[in-house]
Enzyme design. Structure first.
Site, PDB file in Angstrom:
ATOM      1  CG  ASP A  15      -5.787 -11.772   3.201  1.00  0.00           C
ATOM      2  OD1 ASP A  15      -4.555 -11.896   3.177  1.00  0.00           O
ATOM      3  OD2 ASP A  15      -6.363 -10.706   3.454  1.00  0.00           O
TER       4      ASP A  15
ATOM      5  CG  ASN B 295      -1.939  -1.102   1.183  1.00  0.00           C
ATOM      6  OD1 ASN B 295      -2.379  -1.503   0.106  1.00  0.00           O
ATOM      7  ND2 ASN B 295      -2.330  -1.607   2.342  1.00  0.00           N
TER       8      ASN B 295
ATOM      9  CE  LYS C 283      -3.545  -3.982  -1.607  1.00  0.00           C
ATOM     10  NZ  LYS C 283      -3.622  -4.028  -0.127  1.00  0.00           N
TER      11      LYS C 283
ATOM     12  CD  GLU D 261      -3.418  -9.268   8.092  1.00  0.00           C
ATOM     13  OE1 GLU D 261      -2.559  -9.462   7.208  1.00  0.00           O
ATOM     14  OE2 GLU D 261      -4.476  -8.645   7.889  1.00  0.00           O
TER      15      GLU D 261
ATOM     16  CD  GLU E 125      -7.172  -5.490   0.770  1.00  0.00           C
ATOM     17  OE1 GLU E 125      -6.052  -5.042   1.092  1.00  0.00           O
ATOM     18  OE2 GLU E 125      -7.735  -6.414   1.370  1.00  0.00           O
TER      19      GLU E 125
ATOM     20  CD1 TRP F  90     -13.307  -6.928   3.100  1.00  0.00           C
ATOM     21  CD2 TRP F  90     -14.042  -4.885   3.637  1.00  0.00           C
ATOM     22  NE1 TRP F  90     -12.554  -6.010   2.407  1.00  0.00           N
ATOM     23  CE2 TRP F  90     -12.980  -4.751   2.712  1.00  0.00           C
ATOM     24  CE3 TRP F  90     -14.659  -3.726   4.117  1.00  0.00           C
ATOM     25  CZ2 TRP F  90     -12.518  -3.514   2.260  1.00  0.00           C
ATOM     26  CZ3 TRP F  90     -14.197  -2.495   3.669  1.00  0.00           C
ATOM     27  CH2 TRP F  90     -13.136  -2.387   2.741  1.00  0.00           C
TER      28      TRP F  90
ATOM     29  CD  GLU G  86       2.295 -11.239  -0.970  1.00  0.00           C
ATOM     30  OE1 GLU G  86       2.504 -10.690  -2.072  1.00  0.00           O
ATOM     31  OE2 GLU G  86       1.446 -10.815  -0.162  1.00  0.00           O
TER      32      GLU G  86
ATOM     33  NE  ARG H  98       1.050  -8.212  -2.618  1.00  0.00           N
ATOM     34  CZ  ARG H  98       0.066  -7.963  -1.754  1.00  0.00           C
ATOM     35  NH1 ARG H  98      -0.769  -6.954  -1.950  1.00  0.00           N
ATOM     36  NH2 ARG H  98      -0.115  -8.731  -0.710  1.00  0.00           N
TER      37      ARG H  98
HETATM   38  O1  GCW Z   1      -4.347  -9.417   4.464  1.00  0.00           O
HETATM   39  C1  GCW Z   1      -4.638  -8.158   3.945  1.00  0.00           C
HETATM   40  C2  GCW Z   1      -4.163  -7.218   5.001  1.00  0.00           C
HETATM   41  C3  GCW Z   1      -3.813  -5.860   4.481  1.00  0.00           C
HETATM   42  C4  GCW Z   1      -2.853  -6.024   3.320  1.00  0.00           C
HETATM   43  C5  GCW Z   1      -3.536  -6.840   2.232  1.00  0.00           C
HETATM   44  C6  GCW Z   1      -2.576  -7.114   1.080  1.00  0.00           C
HETATM   45  C7  GCW Z   1      -1.036  -4.634   2.639  1.00  0.00           C
HETATM   46  O2  GCW Z   1      -5.136  -7.137   5.996  1.00  0.00           O
HETATM   47  O3  GCW Z   1      -3.234  -5.142   5.522  1.00  0.00           O
HETATM   48  O4  GCW Z   1      -2.409  -4.794   2.795  1.00  0.00           O
HETATM   49  O5  GCW Z   1      -3.912  -8.083   2.759  1.00  0.00           O
HETATM   50  O6  GCW Z   1      -1.931  -8.145   1.119  1.00  0.00           O
HETATM   51  O7  GCW Z   1      -2.503  -6.326   0.160  1.00  0.00           O
END
Ligand code: GCW
Length: 723
Positions: free
Chosen positions: A388, A233, A310, A416, A314, A566, A410, A347
């Site tokens: 994710d 980001n 990216k 997290e 998002e 979400w 990746e 990505r």
């Molecule tokens: O898992 C999610 C995370 C975001 C992250 C996103 C991504 C960097 O909660 O924080 O942003 O994936 O991988 O782009």
């Protein structure tokens, strides 16, 4: 006068004792990672001393990399054996270690070692006799190979492996072995739980924290050869001259250690910092802007690795904002980097707000049709898991499905979704599970490892990335055991076929010494830990049940967020009749994205296995499980099992108290107590919620949640880290 009582000669010993106590207290705070080099036990020292008398590294005065190797070996051998080897220009007797390329050493040339197959990063370590003297040679085609060989030699000592008859030859199976830092320019770290960013952006390039060198050493020791410094980001400011100078300063520190610098590029940078009206990849002005930017970067950082992007994910800008495809966007950047030898890592983590399809399917749907359209210096970087980075997901269906495109893996090293820095969850088994998964894309044996190492479809560009768990915390990763996740990532990046257990053994010996009890208990703890987290957070193939935003703690009840995907309720789909996401043909048909062999296994309730059951199937609460329990009972059983394992980790650690230095012991013990508390919280809150939905009684012997569901739902954590 009593002054003689306080005379210097009297207080000096006390002073030194105090000083010693103070340094000893901080001697083992985790800072040294796998570069501790604490003295081996007597037997080990006696064994190695005659073999490591003399170090011969021709050219070390003039080459920064050779110089780094020499320093590391002197420091490492000196620490481990309690005396440093002499450093010499030529071999003078038995017990030498010769470190050289054939270009630098006539002795290496004369030995006619099989270096051809080692490429430019491989090495060999062999027992050798030179002019009648017995010793060890580390040979390679390049200095980087020697660097990795040097670290391997130290690893042999740290794990007490004999050097007699040593004959090792090793080369990495993957070309790009990168860390991805999600570090922001204000020093916050997205999903970082180990303090602020280690990059002191403000004071760079003037101040060079010694940590940068230690970072490079630690990474080189495990074979990492690149780092993306800033968050995906991304801020466009990373590409301004001011910030490029800072990146260049880091690149200078890392270069001797074989580590290249990469940057996350914000797709809209031409507008934000370039003053252009558009970032459309088909616009000539935009293309020119990126070409000029690339020229500027390579002037400052001649070995710059390339861009990570990216895009259209998002809320990030991307080519689709201009009606262009991911391939068109990636290729524009790739063409700017191409003359300089750089790559684009694009990505695949995308899902659209307006796309009603199963989120697990969207990346595949977007990217697979683009296979064959990417330039040859583009790699598509695919997350571990179609959703994710969850505690357990099936492998991503893109692996194997894009034969024309080099795909990077990746992994997330920062936890997290696995308890932040506080929980012990050794990720080796998770990485191994994914890397060894068979995609059947080109018949049996088409493992994910074979896809990413290029062997399946014959790709030259290969790579893997790990989202770093590193911060300014003294122990780098927020806990000692989290260091193992950085370590195992590096070791598997070098060779994705290595096993998680073997790497854990190695790490324990290096980290805690060679005591057999520490090894066996530590290994047991590590190997059980990830499944424990799966059990108390997301058992039986459930996913994404974490609380909103910060992802700290349970939130399976959340159903009111703007985007359907979400909400945890979107993923578990529990109601009074049953639970799980139907991804079979009757449901979202995500199974069809896998090769037929895999698809039919996943589509079968019986064959898919308990671990992924509810990922692919929606089943009634009384569905009979292989264990003899019904689904509801099995769910509760798994939650209980997870909590029980968390307790066990805690008791096992206590047994090691006399064997681990106090500071590392104590911090770990405290974190394990947090884990027990939070595991129970996860279990209680989840069961309270699912019980409210299923209306079922708790199985006999299973404790009632400590609080009401409402209590768990009211918990708020506005300052949870990493968000
Ligand atoms: O898992 C999610 C995370 C975001 C992250 C996103 C991504 C960097 O909660 O924080 O942003 O994936 O991988 O782009």
């Amino acid at each position: 006068m009593h002054s003689d009582v306080f005379s210097l000669s009297r207080i000096l010993p006390f002073f030194f004792a105090l000083l010693f106590a103070a340094t000893a207290a901080h001697a083992e705070d985790g800072y040294d990672l796998w570069l501790r080099y604490q003295p081996l036990e007597q037997g080990g020292r006696d064994l190695y001393r005659p073999q490591l008398r003399q170090l011969v590294i021709p050219g070390s005065e003039s080459s920064p990399t050779l110089n780094a190797i020499e320093h590391e070996l002197v420091r490492g051998v000196g620490g481990l054996l309690g005396h440093s080897p002499t450093v010499d220009g030529r071999i003078r007797g038995d017990g030498f270690v010769l470190v050289a390329t054939p270009q630098r050493s006539a002795d290496v040339r004369a030995a006619k070692l099989p270096l051809n197959a080692l490429g430019d990063e491989g090495y060999l370590i062999r027992a050798i006799t030179v002019r009648g003297y017995r010793g060890t040679v580390i040979a390679a085609n390049s200095e980087r190979g020697l660097l990795y060989g040097g670290f391997h030699l130290l690893r042999l000592l740290q794990t007490r492996t004999s050097l007699d008859e040593v004959s090792i030859s090793s080369r990495p199976r993957l070309g790009l072995r990168l860390l991805n830092h999600w570090d922001n320019l204000d020093r916050s770290v997205e999903r970082g739980y180990a303090g602020q960013s280690i990059w002191d952006w403000w004071n760079l390039p003037d101040l060079l924290d010694p940590r940068y060198t230690d970072y490079a050493r630690a990474n080189a020791a495990i074979g990492i050869n690149g780092t993306v410094l800033n968050n995906v980001n991304a801020s466009a400011y990373s590409l301004t001259p001011r910030y490029l100078a800072k990146a260049a300063a880091l690149a200078n520190v890392f270069r001797p250690y074989g580590i290249r610098v990469y940057l996350s590029a914000r797709f809209s940078a031409p507008v934000e910092i370039g003053g252009l009206k558009t970032a459309d990849p088909e616009d000539a002005g935009v293309q020119r802007w990126w070409n000029t930017k690339a020229d500027e970067i390579y002037k400052l950082i001649p070995d710059f690795g390339g861009f990570l992007v990216k895009a259209n994910s998002e809320g990030q800008p991307g080519p689709q904002d201009y009606g262009r495809s991911h391939a068109e966007g990636a290729n524009m950047l790739a063409r700017a980097l191409k003359p300089h030898g750089g790559v684009v890592m694009w990505r695949a983590f995308v899902y659209q707000q307006d796309n009603p399809d199963d989120r697990a399917k969207q990346a595949y749907s977007d990217f697979v049709p683009l296979d064959g359209q990417f330039d040859d210096n583009v790699m598509v970087q695919v997350k571990n898991g179609p959703i994710d980075f969850q505690p357990r997901e099936p492998f991503h269906p893109m692996f194997g499905a894009m034969p024309e495109t080099p795909l990077m893996m990746e992994f997330q090293i920062t936890k997290e979704y696995l308890g932040f820095a506080s929980h012990l969850a050794y990720l080796g088994p998770m990485y191994e599970e994914t890397l060894r998964a068979d995609t059947f894309a080109a018949g049996a044996g088409s493992t994910v490892a074979n896809v990413i190492d290029g062997s399946l479809y014959g790709h030259r560009l290969t790579g893997i990335a790990g989202v770093a768990n590193i911060g300014a915390a003294r122990d780098w990763t927020g806990s000692i055991f989290n260091q193992a996740n950085w370590y195992v990532f590096g070791r598997m990046a070098w060779d994705p076929r290595l096993g998680a257990e073997a790497i854990a053994r190695e790490w324990i010996k290096i980290t805690f010494g060679s005591d057999p009890q520490v090894l066996s208990i530590g290994l047991d703890m590590m190997m059980a830990s990830r499944q424990a987290v799966v059990d108390y957070m997301t058992p039986l193939g459930l996913a994404h049940l974490m609380a909103t935003g910060h992802h700290y703690g349970p939130g399976p009840w959340v159903s009111d967020l703007a985007r359907p995907e979400w909400n945890p309720t979107y993923y578990h789909r529990a109601n009074q009749y049953g639970i799980g996401f139907d991804r079979t043909r009757e449901g979202s048909n995500a199974v069809a994205q896998y090769a037929p062999r895999v698809a039919s296994r996943f589509a079968s309730r019986r064959e898919v296995g308990d671990d992924l059951l509810l990922w692919f199937h929606h089943l009634p609460w009384d569905y009979p499980m292989a264990s003899g329990r019904d689904l509801w009972q099995e769910l509760v059983y798994r939650y209980d099992r997870g909590v029980a394992t968390a307790h066990k980790l805690q008791t096992q650690w206590q047994m090691l108290e006399s064997k681990i230095d106090p500071e590392r012991f104590d911090k770990t013990a405290r974190l394990l107590a947090v884990q027990v508390r939070e595991a129970k919280w996860w279990r209680d809150a989840s069961i309270a919620y699912f019980q409210s939905v299923s209306g079922r009684a708790l199985p006999e012997g299973s404790a009632k949640p400590e609080h009401s569901l409402a209590y768990y739902q009211q918990q708020q954590f506005p300052w949870a880290p990493g968000h």
